[in-house]
Design an enzyme around this catalytic site. Structure first.
Site, short mmCIF file in Angstrom:
data_model
loop_
_atom_site.label_atom_id
_atom_site.label_comp_id
_atom_site.label_asym_id
_atom_site.label_seq_id
_atom_site.Cartn_x
_atom_site.Cartn_y
_atom_site.Cartn_z
N ARG A 275 47.58 102.22 68.52
CA ARG A 275 46.73 101.03 68.63
C ARG A 275 46.76 100.22 67.33
O ARG A 275 45.87 99.41 67.09
CB ARG A 275 45.30 101.47 68.98
CG ARG A 275 45.19 102.19 70.31
CD ARG A 275 43.74 102.43 70.71
NE ARG A 275 43.08 103.38 69.83
CZ ARG A 275 42.99 104.69 70.07
NH1 ARG A 275 43.56 105.21 71.15
NH2 ARG A 275 42.35 105.49 69.24
N ARG A 276 47.79 100.45 66.53
CA ARG A 276 47.88 99.80 65.22
C ARG A 276 49.13 98.95 65.06
O ARG A 276 49.56 98.66 63.95
CB ARG A 276 47.87 100.87 64.12
CG ARG A 276 46.64 101.78 64.16
CD ARG A 276 46.78 102.91 63.17
NE ARG A 276 45.57 103.75 63.13
CZ ARG A 276 45.45 104.84 62.37
NH1 ARG A 276 46.47 105.22 61.59
NH2 ARG A 276 44.34 105.53 62.39
N CYS B 234 48.90 78.74 61.77
CA CYS B 234 48.07 78.49 62.95
C CYS B 234 48.11 79.71 63.87
O CYS B 234 47.09 80.32 64.14
CB CYS B 234 48.55 77.24 63.68
SG CYS B 234 48.37 75.72 62.73
#
Length: 282
Positions: free
Chosen positions: A137-138, A157
């Site tokens: 999850r990293r 952006c």
């Protein structure tokens, strides 16, 4: 009809009908004549695209997907911050006399960092994790590096990608999903350009990591339509909509760094008339 068209039209209608105006406020952007560039904006826009179903190019007007891919590869593959490595001229406004945009975009992805597995830049780290620890999850990138902002000619952006892998029931291959985080977006000029870019990136990474492509979630903190773009957008979203184009990626490429714009093909792309000379606020 193209799902991307439906998303784009609904987003624009929501901004125009329910957004807030910055008119009269102290704003940084301005037009070429020096006039302040005000916007109608919505906070926290979230759009989802299932890339396994169709390629998310709008048909209301043409998105130049090969040019968008060239810019994507300039940032993610070449890790360049010099416009001389880019075919288009979209970054010319922010380049210095040597062509550099400062320590922005591709520069940040090319910086090597120390990990327990060794020195890697952010792109190589993503590919390493997708191949070795896909359920981590990293797995993400971040180019909004505060210590370098003063040396960037434009603050990023689209600043972060978070990748997440799922295992569909009964499928022997994993599915790659991603979240594109964007702090600010000029909806008319850049929305579908960015969506198509990161859809291509998802297809490329999925292929080199032997995965299926899944969802692209696009999170925009400040989605805005500039004052001089309002009549253009109103006309655009009333146009006929067509079927999404077909997307092809060269299946022989297994190394992310071997992709070129020649390795993608867009077919059956029927669109409305192109809008030329869109004023760009700087």
């Amino acid at each position: 009809m193209s799902y991307a068209d439906k998303v784009f039209v609904a987003m624009c209608q929501d901004i125009l009908e329910n957004g807030t105006s910055t008119e009269g406020e102290l704003v940084r952007p301005h037009w070429e004549d020096g006039t302040s560039a005000y916007t109608i904006k919505k906070f926290g826009v979230v759009n989802r695209y299932d890339l396994s179903k169709e390629f998310p190019a709008i048909t209301l007007r043409k998105t130049y997907i090969k040019s968008a891919t060239d810019e994507l590869l300039w940032i993610w593959q070449k890790k360049s911050n010099n416009i001389h490595d880019l075919k288009s001229h979209v970054w010319d406004e922010w380049a210095d006399e040597d062509g550099s945009i400062g320590k922005a975009y591709g520069y940040q992805l090319g910086v090597k960092h120390q990990y327990k597995e060794g020195m890697m830049d952010q792109v190589d780290r993503v590919i390493y994790d997708l191949k070795h620890t896909p359920f981590s999850r990293r797995i993400l990138t971040n180019i909004y590096v505060h210590q370098d902002l003063h040396e960037m000619n434009l603050y990023p952006c689209a600043y972060s990608m978070t990748f997440n892998v799922t295992q569909k029931k009964g499928d022997d291959r994993l599915t790659l999903n991603g979240i594109l985080n964007q702090r600010s977006q000029d909806v008319l000029a850049a929305n579908n350009w960015n969506v198509c870019q990161y859809a291509v990136l998802m297809h490329m990474l999925a292929q080199v990591c032997d995965m299926r492509v899944g969802e692209l979630v696009h999170v925009i903190a400040d989605a805005h339509i500039y004052d001089r773009h309002v009549p253009i957008v109103k006309e655009l979203i009333e146009r006929p909509q067509y079927d999404a184009p077909k997307f092809w990626l060269n299946p022989d490429i297994k190394d992310f760094y071997q992709f070129t714009t020649d390795d993608i093909k867009i077919t059956d792309y029927v669109t409305g008339e192109q809008i030329k000379d869109i004023p760009i606020a700087v």
